[in-house]
Design an enzyme around this catalytic site. Structure first.
Site, PDB file in Angstrom:
ATOM      1  N   HIS A   1      -5.454  -7.215 -24.807  1.00 15.06           N
ATOM      2  CA  HIS A   1      -6.778  -7.596 -23.694  1.00 15.06           C
ATOM      3  C   HIS A   1      -7.179  -8.844 -23.961  1.00 15.06           C
ATOM      4  O   HIS A   1      -7.641  -9.520 -23.048  1.00 15.06           O
ATOM      5  CB  HIS A   1      -7.878  -6.672 -24.219  1.00 15.06           C
TER       6      HIS A   1
ATOM      7  N   HIS B   1      -4.363   2.837 -21.095  1.00 15.00           N
ATOM      8  CA  HIS B   1      -4.185   1.523 -21.428  1.00 15.00           C
ATOM      9  C   HIS B   1      -2.834   1.040 -20.641  1.00 15.00           C
ATOM     10  O   HIS B   1      -1.510   1.503 -20.795  1.00 15.00           O
ATOM     11  CB  HIS B   1      -3.854   1.547 -22.867  1.00 15.00           C
TER      12      HIS B   1
ATOM     13  N   ARG C   1     -10.696  -9.184 -22.970  1.00 13.22           N
ATOM     14  CA  ARG C   1     -11.500  -8.771 -24.359  1.00 13.22           C
ATOM     15  C   ARG C   1     -11.603 -10.375 -25.023  1.00 13.22           C
ATOM     16  O   ARG C   1     -10.239 -10.497 -25.438  1.00 13.22           O
ATOM     17  CB  ARG C   1     -11.036  -7.647 -24.942  1.00 13.22           C
TER      18      ARG C   1
END
Length: 221
Positions: free
Chosen positions: A135, A203, A90
């Protein structure tokens, strides 16, 4: 004509690979059968809009993470199961977009679906939103298990990205089947080098991640 098309595809793939920093890979280059549903590319997420930095539904992670995910995929495939990834690498640009959204108290269009019992002003305090994300280091993934034959997700008892106690991995108010599915995910991911996050069953972060202090900001494409 066919050789020209083949040459074009090879050149395109070469350019695509060169866009990634050293130590990163496209997950599907390493494990082609892993499925993707990058929610942040579209509007089916807690913000209700496409997130800055997500340009394509493409899975990127550190190469070490991609290789570990392949081991998970190979083991699950023996049971005719597989992974579906909701988010992998991310960019910091996307994290900044989350932070900006979280500070606009009037924007609650997706509250009913994603955080019905949490006051938006408490998202930072409760750890659902942060100015930095694992991320962005490239070794954290959000995922679930699917049936490889039907593509159907296993029932985990709460939706992905749901902000609430039902997403905690120790949540007990689940059916036996839902508990079994969560346990399968936790077991297979931990077996292949990932650690979990207590508040989100989906996660996981690779242990010994290669960039533990570096937050990257190249786009997902």
């Amino acid at each position: 004509m066919k050789w020209i098309l083949s040459l074009f595809l090879l050149i395109s793939l070469g350019i695509q690979s060169q866009n990634l920093p050293e130590g990163f890979s496209y997950i599907n280059d390493v494990s082609p059968t892993i499925q993707s549903e990058l929610r942040y590319c579209y509007n089916n997420n807690f913000m209700g809009v496409a997130v800055n930095g997500y340009e394509e539904n493409t899975l990127i992670a550190t190469t070490a993470t991609a290789k570990a995910l392949k081991k998970v995929q190979d083991e699950l495939a023996l049971k005719k199961l597989g992974l579906k990834i909701y988010d992998a690498y991310r960019p910091q640009t996307a994290v900044n977009h989350f932070v900006k959204w979280a500070r606009v108290m009037s924007d609650t269009i997706m509250k009913k679906q994603y955080y019905p019992e949490v006051n938006k002003r408490h998202l930072f305090k409760k750890g659902y939103i942060s100015s930095k994300s694992g991320h962005s280091r490239g070794s954290t993934v959000d995922l679930t298990i699917i049936n490889l034959e039907t593509g159907e997700e296993l029932d985990m008892g709460s939706p992905y990205d749901f902000f609430g106690v039902s997403s905690h991995i120790t949540y007990e108010n689940l059916s036996d089947h839902q508990k079994e599915n969560r346990q399968l995910l936790q077991t297979v991911m931990k077996k292949h080098g990932f650690r979990s996050y207590s508040k989100e069953w989906w996660h996981f972060t690779l242990r010994g991640e290669p960039f533990p202090k570096t937050f990257f900001d190249f786009p997902v494409k």
